[in-house]
Write a protein that holds these residues in place. Sequence first.
Motif, PDB file in Angstrom:
ATOM      1  N   CYS A 144       0.862  -1.196   0.000  1.00 58.96           N
ATOM      2  CA  CYS A 144       0.000   0.000   0.000  1.00 58.96           C
ATOM      3  C   CYS A 144       0.890   1.235   0.000  1.00 58.96           C
ATOM      4  O   CYS A 144       0.768   2.114   0.852  1.00 58.96           O
ATOM      5  N   CYS A 145       1.786   1.314  -0.983  1.00 59.05           N
ATOM      6  CA  CYS A 145       2.824   2.345  -0.984  1.00 59.05           C
ATOM      7  C   CYS A 145       2.294   3.742  -1.240  1.00 59.05           C
ATOM      8  O   CYS A 145       2.989   4.721  -0.980  1.00 59.05           O
ATOM      9  N   GLY A 146       1.064   3.868  -1.753  1.00 54.13           N
ATOM     10  CA  GLY A 146       0.529   5.188  -2.025  1.00 54.13           C
ATOM     11  C   GLY A 146       1.397   5.934  -3.028  1.00 54.13           C
ATOM     12  O   GLY A 146       1.976   5.347  -3.943  1.00 54.13           O
ATOM     13  N   ILE A 147       1.534   7.237  -2.848  1.00 55.46           N
ATOM     14  CA  ILE A 147       2.293   8.054  -3.792  1.00 55.46           C
ATOM     15  C   ILE A 147       3.793   7.975  -3.548  1.00 55.46           C
ATOM     16  O   ILE A 147       4.566   8.657  -4.222  1.00 55.46           O
ATOM     17  N   GLY A 148       4.220   7.165  -2.574  1.00 48.98           N
ATOM     18  CA  GLY A 148       5.645   6.909  -2.416  1.00 48.98           C
ATOM     19  C   GLY A 148       6.346   7.678  -1.315  1.00 48.98           C
ATOM     20  O   GLY A 148       7.577   7.703  -1.281  1.00 48.98           O
ATOM     21  N   GLY A 149       5.603   8.282  -0.394  1.00 50.03           N
ATOM     22  CA  GLY A 149       6.252   9.047   0.675  1.00 50.03           C
ATOM     23  C   GLY A 149       7.221   8.213   1.493  1.00 50.03           C
ATOM     24  O   GLY A 149       8.364   8.620   1.750  1.00 50.03           O
ATOM     25  N   VAL A 161      13.726  -1.119  -2.247  1.00 49.81           N
ATOM     26  CA  VAL A 161      12.309  -0.990  -1.932  1.00 49.81           C
ATOM     27  C   VAL A 161      11.494  -1.700  -3.007  1.00 49.81           C
ATOM     28  O   VAL A 161      11.625  -1.405  -4.194  1.00 49.81           O
ATOM     29  N   GLN A 162      10.656  -2.623  -2.568  1.00 49.81           N
ATOM     30  CA  GLN A 162       9.693  -3.260  -3.460  1.00 49.81           C
ATOM     31  C   GLN A 162       8.314  -2.725  -3.077  1.00 49.81           C
ATOM     32  O   GLN A 162       7.734  -3.142  -2.077  1.00 49.81           O
ATOM     33  N   ALA A 163       7.834  -1.762  -3.842  1.00 49.63           N
ATOM     34  CA  ALA A 163       6.592  -1.064  -3.519  1.00 49.63           C
ATOM     35  C   ALA A 163       5.427  -1.681  -4.282  1.00 49.63           C
ATOM     36  O   ALA A 163       5.561  -2.058  -5.442  1.00 49.63           O
ATOM     37  N   VAL A 164       4.283  -1.760  -3.597  1.00 52.20           N
ATOM     38  CA  VAL A 164       3.099  -2.392  -4.191  1.00 52.20           C
ATOM     39  C   VAL A 164       1.878  -1.535  -3.884  1.00 52.20           C
ATOM     40  O   VAL A 164       1.669  -1.117  -2.737  1.00 52.20           O
ATOM     41  N   THR A 189      11.516  -1.281  -7.192  1.00 54.25           N
ATOM     42  CA  THR A 189      10.530  -1.733  -8.157  1.00 54.25           C
ATOM     43  C   THR A 189       9.166  -1.305  -7.640  1.00 54.25           C
ATOM     44  O   THR A 189       8.959  -1.175  -6.432  1.00 54.25           O
ATOM     45  N   VAL A 190       8.255  -1.058  -8.544  1.00 53.39           N
ATOM     46  CA  VAL A 190       6.867  -0.759  -8.182  1.00 53.39           C
ATOM     47  C   VAL A 190       5.978  -1.726  -8.935  1.00 53.39           C
ATOM     48  O   VAL A 190       6.098  -1.879 -10.152  1.00 53.39           O
ATOM     49  N   THR A 191       5.086  -2.382  -8.222  1.00 49.75           N
ATOM     50  CA  THR A 191       4.172  -3.341  -8.826  1.00 49.75           C
ATOM     51  C   THR A 191       2.736  -2.912  -8.554  1.00 49.75           C
ATOM     52  O   THR A 191       2.396  -2.567  -7.418  1.00 49.75           O
ATOM     53  N   CYS A 192       1.919  -2.928  -9.588  1.00 49.48           N
ATOM     54  CA  CYS A 192       0.496  -2.648  -9.443  1.00 49.48           C
ATOM     55  C   CYS A 192      -0.207  -3.975  -9.177  1.00 49.48           C
ATOM     56  O   CYS A 192      -0.317  -4.822 -10.067  1.00 49.48           O
ATOM     57  N   ALA A 193      -0.645  -4.186  -7.935  1.00 51.05           N
ATOM     58  CA  ALA A 193      -1.257  -5.463  -7.559  1.00 51.05           C
ATOM     59  C   ALA A 193      -2.027  -5.288  -6.266  1.00 51.05           C
ATOM     60  O   ALA A 193      -1.805  -4.346  -5.503  1.00 51.05           O
ATOM     61  N   ASP A 194      -2.933  -6.208  -6.016  1.00 53.32           N
ATOM     62  CA  ASP A 194      -3.621  -6.295  -4.733  1.00 53.32           C
ATOM     63  C   ASP A 194      -2.634  -6.864  -3.726  1.00 53.32           C
ATOM     64  O   ASP A 194      -2.122  -7.972  -3.893  1.00 53.32           O
ATOM     65  N   VAL A 195      -2.342  -6.125  -2.661  1.00 59.11           N
ATOM     66  CA  VAL A 195      -1.316  -6.581  -1.716  1.00 59.11           C
ATOM     67  C   VAL A 195      -1.695  -7.905  -1.067  1.00 59.11           C
ATOM     68  O   VAL A 195      -0.817  -8.681  -0.674  1.00 59.11           O
ATOM     69  N   PHE A 207       6.765  -3.156   5.270  1.00 60.38           N
ATOM     70  CA  PHE A 207       6.100  -1.980   5.803  1.00 60.38           C
ATOM     71  C   PHE A 207       4.716  -1.954   5.190  1.00 60.38           C
ATOM     72  O   PHE A 207       4.575  -1.958   3.966  1.00 60.38           O
ATOM     73  N   ILE A 208       3.690  -1.949   6.032  1.00 63.06           N
ATOM     74  CA  ILE A 208       2.306  -2.002   5.550  1.00 63.06           C
ATOM     75  C   ILE A 208       1.564  -0.770   6.050  1.00 63.06           C
ATOM     76  O   ILE A 208       1.546  -0.485   7.258  1.00 63.06           O
ATOM     77  N   ASP A 209       0.963  -0.068   5.121  1.00 62.16           N
ATOM     78  CA  ASP A 209       0.198   1.140   5.449  1.00 62.16           C
ATOM     79  C   ASP A 209      -1.226   0.962   4.945  1.00 62.16           C
ATOM     80  O   ASP A 209      -1.593   1.433   3.865  1.00 62.16           O
TER      81      ASP A 209
END
Length: 441
Positions: A144-149, A161-164, A189-195, A207-209
């Motif tokens: 749930c990386c959001g806009i990447g803050g 960082v593996q952002a999803v 890396t950034v992946t578009c997926a359901d966490v 890290f889960i937000d």
Amino acid sequence: MSYSLHGAASCQRRSRSGPRHRGPGRTVPRLADNGRVNDVSFPHLGPLLGDEGQALLAALRDYDPAKELAVATRLRREHPAELVSAALGQARLRQRAVAKFGEEDAYRMYFTPNGIEQATRASVAAYRAGRFRDIGPVEVTDLCCGIGGDAIALAREGFFVQAVDRDPLTAETALVNVHTVVEGTPLMTVTCADVMEYDLSGSESLFIDPARRAGRGRIFDPEAYSPPLSWAIEKVREVGTGAIKIAPGIPHELIPEDFEAEWISDGGDVKEAVLWRDDQGPTSPSPVVPGARRATLLPSGATLTGRGLPDPQVRKVGRFLYEPDGAVIRAHLVAEVAADLDGGLIDATIAYITADELRPTPYATAYEITDELPFNLKKLKALLREREVGILTVKKRGSAVEPEELRRKVKPSGPNAATVFLTRVAGAPTMLIGGPAGTAD
């Protein structure tokens, strides 16, 4: 498929195989250094990343939103209407983002309306990335990386960082933001997926937000988070190391005993709470202690941990009143502060500490009390007039009276300043009058 700097990405599950092990010698894949992110193949941000979009954003940096119609009309004579609308939208969001990210980053980043609301304040994200650094992983999977803050803060600490995130625009924005504001070539890396469907088998730390907002506002039930808190807890347990961002008002009975809970304030305002877990044990400069309750105050970084003290005794009001930081109160650590101050409570249900001596503490603001009166607006008005108080600070805890209502009724006037506390003392509505205390000797 992961997003890359060149070429659009589809939204699907990305799997990885093979465990990752903790240790300084592990290598991680590095993204190619492609310079400025300006590829129009990004489906949502592409036009803004081109030269024309960049020029518009630069021109709109300090524009006045109240004059937006006139500005838009002028710009549309020379630029496509859709590009002007997109640039104006980003300009508005960037101005709002300055409070969270500072001018240097905010005016280079890209935002979505929901993303800016839910993004972590940069100072808090940097602090949390520092704790991850102290714990010791070299990779963090940001769910749930959001806009990447947070991804920005982690990348600046040198993490892979593996952002999803499941929203395509949000995932795209996170990738662009990290590569725009982080010096060098971020490991990301950034992946578009359901966490909840993402393969975590190779993750070293999480890290889960979870999303805590819906169409009708904030979500207070942790099981209504997206993903639910119970799911996040189990995933961190499986991986062994990680942190979960939660609402600071979470009931303590919902916090699992095998996690540390930390409440963080910034500039006196409580920003968030975090659940921490680290199966590697207390080997870091900032070890994670299962079952501990911690309050951390930024920007100083002062940290207070619970000592299992009983509730402070109620005593008569002394010369000094201490107002604990909100993170201290949320973490239920008022007793620890009271013990350090040799103080007590003014009421069993009110988080004001009173003491006879002035002692330095980063965890509470001290006031010197000059008057203690039963609640009576006429007496307060007369006292303030007598002392020529025109600068009146009103604080309340345990009172139904609103500060602005009180100011209207007492009509302060004069060159002097005072602070009035509307509260309860031993159960009785009371007014305490004083001002900020000087520095302790």
